[in-house]
Design an enzyme around this catalytic site. Sequence first.
Site, mmCIF file in Angstrom:
data_model
loop_
_atom_site.group_PDB
_atom_site.id
_atom_site.type_symbol
_atom_site.label_atom_id
_atom_site.label_comp_id
_atom_site.label_asym_id
_atom_site.label_seq_id
_atom_site.Cartn_x
_atom_site.Cartn_y
_atom_site.Cartn_z
ATOM 1 N N THR A 79 43.308 30.752 35.955
ATOM 2 C CA THR A 79 42.695 31.783 36.395
ATOM 3 C C THR A 79 42.775 32.097 37.794
ATOM 4 O OG1 THR A 79 40.670 33.068 35.779
ATOM 5 C CG2 THR A 79 40.323 30.683 36.409
ATOM 6 N N CYS A 80 42.296 33.345 38.178
ATOM 7 C CA CYS A 80 42.270 33.806 39.591
ATOM 8 C C CYS A 80 41.200 34.789 39.515
ATOM 9 C CB CYS A 80 43.628 34.289 40.059
ATOM 10 S SG CYS A 80 44.263 35.651 39.007
ATOM 11 N N ARG A 81 41.497 35.782 40.623
ATOM 12 C CA ARG A 81 40.532 36.876 40.568
ATOM 13 C C ARG A 81 40.785 38.037 39.819
ATOM 14 N NH1 ARG A 81 40.388 41.968 43.321
ATOM 15 N NH2 ARG A 81 38.383 42.468 43.867
ATOM 16 N N GLY A 83 43.912 38.370 37.529
ATOM 17 C CA GLY A 83 44.907 37.977 36.652
ATOM 18 C C GLY A 83 46.157 38.047 37.279
ATOM 19 N N ILE A 108 37.935 36.074 37.925
ATOM 20 C CA ILE A 108 36.361 36.171 38.159
ATOM 21 C C ILE A 108 35.894 37.572 38.143
ATOM 22 C CG2 ILE A 108 36.840 36.312 40.925
ATOM 23 C CD1 ILE A 108 34.456 33.688 39.128
#
Length: 118
Positions: A79-81, A83, A108
């Site tokens: 995952t990241c901020r 996608g 997130i």
Amino acid sequence: MQTAVEVALSELKEGLASGELQVIDVRRAEELQADGRMIGSTNIPLDELEAALQMSDDAFRDQYGVKKPQKEDQNIVLTCRSGRRTKLALPIAQRLGYTRAKIYAGGIIEWKKHHGVD
């Protein structure tokens, strides 16, 4: 290249709460400080991911404080901020043999709309 298998928000929430998922957040450390992090996730910035997944089990644990995912594991979620970086991270993991890794594309941003952060 394999198709990305996406994890739903509800599956991510349950997996983090139970400890059944190995969630790797590929954002930079300063982003975690600014935006918070998913409780139970491990931060491995995108630019470190390839080297991290090639570390020995002991070196990985020393660096990141958790057990290194194994190539056959079916519970790895990237995952990241938002996608975008997740979709860059997945091919790296797959190329290194982590062919069962999945993604949480909401990042997130979506997580914070529904849950708290650490």
